[in-house]
Design an enzyme around this catalytic site. Structure first.
Site, PDB file in Angstrom:
ATOM      1  N   ASP A  97       0.800  -1.224   0.000  1.00  0.00           N
ATOM      2  CA  ASP A  97       0.000   0.000   0.000  1.00  0.00           C
ATOM      3  C   ASP A  97       0.829   1.268   0.000  1.00  0.00           C
ATOM      4  O   ASP A  97       0.346   2.334   0.378  1.00  0.00           O
ATOM      5  CB  ASP A  97      -0.903  -0.014   1.237  1.00  0.00           C
ATOM      6  CG  ASP A  97      -0.096  -0.226   2.518  1.00  0.00           C
ATOM      7  OD1 ASP A  97       1.127   0.018   2.502  1.00  0.00           O
ATOM      8  OD2 ASP A  97      -0.691  -0.635   3.528  1.00  0.00           O
ATOM      9  N   GLU A 119      -0.355  -8.912  -1.352  1.00  0.00           N
ATOM     10  CA  GLU A 119      -1.043  -8.329  -0.195  1.00  0.00           C
ATOM     11  C   GLU A 119      -2.248  -7.497  -0.647  1.00  0.00           C
ATOM     12  O   GLU A 119      -2.510  -6.402  -0.171  1.00  0.00           O
ATOM     13  CB  GLU A 119      -0.103  -7.502   0.696  1.00  0.00           C
ATOM     14  CG  GLU A 119      -0.577  -7.373   2.127  1.00  0.00           C
ATOM     15  CD  GLU A 119       0.360  -6.531   2.995  1.00  0.00           C
ATOM     16  OE1 GLU A 119       0.352  -5.299   2.877  1.00  0.00           O
ATOM     17  OE2 GLU A 119       1.098  -7.132   3.816  1.00  0.00           O
ATOM     18  N   GLU A 133      -2.296   5.162   2.785  1.00  0.00           N
ATOM     19  CA  GLU A 133      -2.193   3.761   2.361  1.00  0.00           C
ATOM     20  C   GLU A 133      -3.534   3.146   1.944  1.00  0.00           C
ATOM     21  O   GLU A 133      -3.580   2.309   1.042  1.00  0.00           O
ATOM     22  CB  GLU A 133      -1.551   2.911   3.466  1.00  0.00           C
ATOM     23  CG  GLU A 133      -0.073   3.180   3.673  1.00  0.00           C
ATOM     24  CD  GLU A 133       0.214   4.334   4.619  1.00  0.00           C
ATOM     25  OE1 GLU A 133      -0.743   4.974   5.113  1.00  0.00           O
ATOM     26  OE2 GLU A 133       1.409   4.614   4.860  1.00  0.00           O
ATOM     27  N   HIS A 210       4.829   5.346  13.547  1.00  0.00           N
ATOM     28  CA  HIS A 210       5.251   6.276  12.498  1.00  0.00           C
ATOM     29  C   HIS A 210       4.129   6.717  11.568  1.00  0.00           C
ATOM     30  O   HIS A 210       4.385   7.391  10.587  1.00  0.00           O
ATOM     31  CB  HIS A 210       6.353   5.641  11.651  1.00  0.00           C
ATOM     32  CG  HIS A 210       5.858   4.484  10.826  1.00  0.00           C
ATOM     33  ND1 HIS A 210       5.670   3.240  11.348  1.00  0.00           N
ATOM     34  CD2 HIS A 210       5.483   4.415   9.531  1.00  0.00           C
ATOM     35  CE1 HIS A 210       5.228   2.438  10.406  1.00  0.00           C
ATOM     36  NE2 HIS A 210       5.088   3.121   9.291  1.00  0.00           N
ATOM     37  N   ARG A 212       1.387   8.453   9.403  1.00  0.00           N
ATOM     38  CA  ARG A 212       1.207   9.851   9.007  1.00  0.00           C
ATOM     39  C   ARG A 212       0.005  10.487   9.713  1.00  0.00           C
ATOM     40  O   ARG A 212       0.046  11.651  10.104  1.00  0.00           O
ATOM     41  CB  ARG A 212       1.023   9.882   7.481  1.00  0.00           C
ATOM     42  CG  ARG A 212       1.084  11.219   6.829  1.00  0.00           C
ATOM     43  CD  ARG A 212       1.229  11.071   5.316  1.00  0.00           C
ATOM     44  NE  ARG A 212       2.590  10.767   4.930  1.00  0.00           N
ATOM     45  CZ  ARG A 212       3.536  11.675   4.695  1.00  0.00           C
ATOM     46  NH1 ARG A 212       3.263  12.953   4.797  1.00  0.00           N
ATOM     47  NH2 ARG A 212       4.751  11.311   4.355  1.00  0.00           N
ATOM     48  N   HIS A 242      11.419   5.858  13.873  1.00  0.00           N
ATOM     49  CA  HIS A 242      11.427   6.045  12.414  1.00  0.00           C
ATOM     50  C   HIS A 242      12.188   7.330  12.070  1.00  0.00           C
ATOM     51  O   HIS A 242      12.147   8.298  12.829  1.00  0.00           O
ATOM     52  CB  HIS A 242       9.981   6.142  11.927  1.00  0.00           C
ATOM     53  CG  HIS A 242       9.793   5.846  10.462  1.00  0.00           C
ATOM     54  ND1 HIS A 242      10.006   6.787   9.493  1.00  0.00           N
ATOM     55  CD2 HIS A 242       9.401   4.722   9.819  1.00  0.00           C
ATOM     56  CE1 HIS A 242       9.745   6.249   8.305  1.00  0.00           C
ATOM     57  NE2 HIS A 242       9.376   4.991   8.474  1.00  0.00           N
TER      58      HIS A 242
HETATM   59  N1  UDP Z   1      10.928  -3.146  11.353  1.00  0.00           N
HETATM   60  C1  UDP Z   1      12.315  -3.231  11.354  1.00  0.00           C
HETATM   61  N2  UDP Z   1      13.022  -2.345  12.101  1.00  0.00           N
HETATM   62  C2  UDP Z   1      12.446  -1.377  12.863  1.00  0.00           C
HETATM   63  C3  UDP Z   1      11.022  -1.292  12.862  1.00  0.00           C
HETATM   64  C4  UDP Z   1      10.301  -2.183  12.094  1.00  0.00           C
HETATM   65  O1  UDP Z   1      12.886  -4.088  10.678  1.00  0.00           O
HETATM   66  O2  UDP Z   1      13.157  -0.599  13.510  1.00  0.00           O
HETATM   67  C5  UDP Z   1      10.157  -4.087  10.510  1.00  0.00           C
HETATM   68  C6  UDP Z   1       8.976  -4.756  11.168  1.00  0.00           C
HETATM   69  O3  UDP Z   1       9.358  -5.903  11.870  1.00  0.00           O
HETATM   70  C7  UDP Z   1       8.082  -5.049   9.978  1.00  0.00           C
HETATM   71  C8  UDP Z   1       8.346  -3.876   9.076  1.00  0.00           C
HETATM   72  O4  UDP Z   1       9.586  -3.325   9.458  1.00  0.00           O
HETATM   73  O5  UDP Z   1       8.499  -6.218   9.289  1.00  0.00           O
HETATM   74  C9  UDP Z   1       7.235  -2.889   9.250  1.00  0.00           C
HETATM   75  O6  UDP Z   1       7.544  -1.730   8.632  1.00  0.00           O
HETATM   76  P1  UDP Z   1       6.768  -0.383   8.943  1.00  0.00           P
HETATM   77  O7  UDP Z   1       6.254  -0.423  10.333  1.00  0.00           O
HETATM   78  O8  UDP Z   1       7.684   0.706   8.514  1.00  0.00           O
HETATM   79  O9  UDP Z   1       5.590  -0.376   7.881  1.00  0.00           O
HETATM   80  P2  UDP Z   1       4.134  -0.992   7.834  1.00  0.00           P
HETATM   81  O10 UDP Z   1       4.220  -2.442   8.152  1.00  0.00           O
HETATM   82  O11 UDP Z   1       3.294  -0.213   8.810  1.00  0.00           O
HETATM   83  O12 UDP Z   1       3.708  -0.755   6.427  1.00  0.00           O
END
Ligand code: UDP
Length: 389
Positions: A97, A119, A133, A210, A212, A242
């Site tokens: 997304d 996904e 997203e 993180h 928005r 982040h």
């Molecule tokens: N993650 C990571 N390091 C961090 C924080 C998150 O590797 O410091 C991983 C987390 O385990 C997951 C992914 O990043 O696999 C999630 O990314 P994010 O939260 O940025 O995006 P979202 O999943 O909300 O799209």
């Protein structure tokens, strides 16, 4: 004209984590593939690639300081359109997304290139949350012909929305493939080596935040909740923050130097998996972490009002707590101070996948492309799996 191939464009950390298992499965299935990074999150993307020992074939390096979704989209679209024009892929495969994924899908749509969406079908049914997203995933699903839904619920969302003729396959979420791949290789020393070893005398609360839509007042409330939780002497809060300045600045200003709160830069995915394993409770607004923590058997409190991932909530492994400090503090205490409640909500559950999503996706891609008739059939032969519906 070159052989037909799959073009995959990724921009952010979660896309790398969730697409690299797919990239490997496609290669194992003999599918020619080009992996292009836009660099929407430059540093975070590099960390995610490192966890899988992979590199993009090409990095468009499009990230700019303080970029908005419009900046990302308007820089990514012409760059991706140029790639499509030059290379004419048989399929554009995007994930999730992000604005990168949306821009890549739209560029492919304009060029008449088929689109596959990994996904597919997640919906919060609220365009404001997660923002942007929810729009991105609806837009991608609207133009995609191969919809790879992680769960039956996501596939049902897609079928409800459109009677259009398109292929919908339920595959499981590739994030669970990534998680099990990394978890199976941990040696127990990762956190100490990275300087992240938690205090063994305290219970670890792992935080990521993180989104928005939480910028501004939402982060003020989240920080207030964390400060109140840290006043409990029995916990240690670890928050990999982040890099977005809208997150980093208020969090550093409110919580920097606070006893019992460790603010650290984003951690590599291997360390992240080790931290989830070490945690007592996970507090997050992340999509991917909502999927991972239940599979590790860690209760996850989701700092959002709505979620597109209702499956773990239904099982009791995840709970929506929003950003109200009173609710967050109360819900953390309900877990930490009640052993029976904690035990009931900390059993590993796998509503998002069994760790075999990527080979199913590779099989679906092969079948989909073979079915197009314009692709040499023997080219796509693979031994793995079959269609999973
Ligand atoms: N993650 C990571 N390091 C961090 C924080 C998150 O590797 O410091 C991983 C987390 O385990 C997951 C992914 O990043 O696999 C999630 O990314 P994010 O939260 O940025 O995006 P979202 O999943 O909300 O799209």
């Amino acid at each position: 004209m070159s052989k037909p191939f799959v073009l995959t464009v990724i921009g952010t950390r979660p896309e790398a984590i969730k697409m690299l298992p797919v990239v490997r499965a496609l290669r194992a299935a003999g599918v020619p593939l080009r992996l292009v990074a836009t660099g929407q999150h430059r540093e975070l993307l590099g960390q995610a690639f490192a966890a899988f020992d992979e590199q993009p074939d090409r990095d468009l390096g499009l990230m700019t300081e303080g970029q908005t979704p419009t900046d990302v989209a308007t820089r990514a679209m012409p760059a991706i359109a140029g790639l499509i024009e030059a290379e004419r892929p048989a399929l554009m495969l995007v994930h999730g997304d992000t604005t990168t994924a949306m821009a890549a899908a739209l560029a492919a749509f304009h060029a008449g290139v088929l689109i596959g969406h990994v996904e597919a079908g997640l919906r919060s049914h609220d365009l404001a949350r997660p923002f942007p997203e929810e729009f991105n995933r609806v837009a991608i699903d609207t133009v995609a012909s191969l919809l790879l839904a992680p769960t039956a619920g996501a596939a049902a969302n897609l079928r409800r929305e459109s009677p259009r003729d398109r292929t919908i396959v339920v595959t499981g979420n590739t994030g669970i493939d990534a998680l099990l791949h990394v978890a199976g290789r941990l040696d127990g020393g990762e956190l100490a080596r990275a300087g992240l070893a938690p205090d063994p005398a305290k219970r670890l609360i792992l935080v990521t935040g993180h989104r928005r839509e939480s910028f501004g007042p939402g982060f003020e409330r989240i920080c207030a909740a964390l400060a109140r939780l840290a006043a409990r002497g029995d916990v240690e809060i670890l928050y990999p923050v982040h890099l977005n300045p809208n997150v980093r600045e208020p969090v550093a200003a409110r919580l920097g130097g606070h006893p019992n709160i460790r603010l650290v830069p984003p951690v590599g995915y291997v360390e992240m998996v080790a931290l989830m394993q070490a945690a007592a409770v996970v507090l997050t607004d992340s999509g991917g972490v909502q999927e991972e923590a239940p599979a590790i058997g860690k209760p996850v409190l989701v700092m959002r009002e709505v979620t597109e991932r209702p499956e773990a909530v239904a099982l009791g492994a995840a709970r929506l707590v929003g950003t109200d400090p009173d609710v967050i503090v109360r819900e953390v205490a309900a877990l930490l101070d009640d052993a029976a409640e904690y035990a009931a909500r900390s059993k590993p559950v796998f509503p998002y996948g069994d760790g075999r999503a990527a080979p199913r996706i590779a099989a679906a891609v092969v079948e989909f492309l073979a079915g197009r008739g314009d692709t040499p059939v023997d080219f796509w032969q693979i031994g793995a799996g079959g269609r999973s519906q």
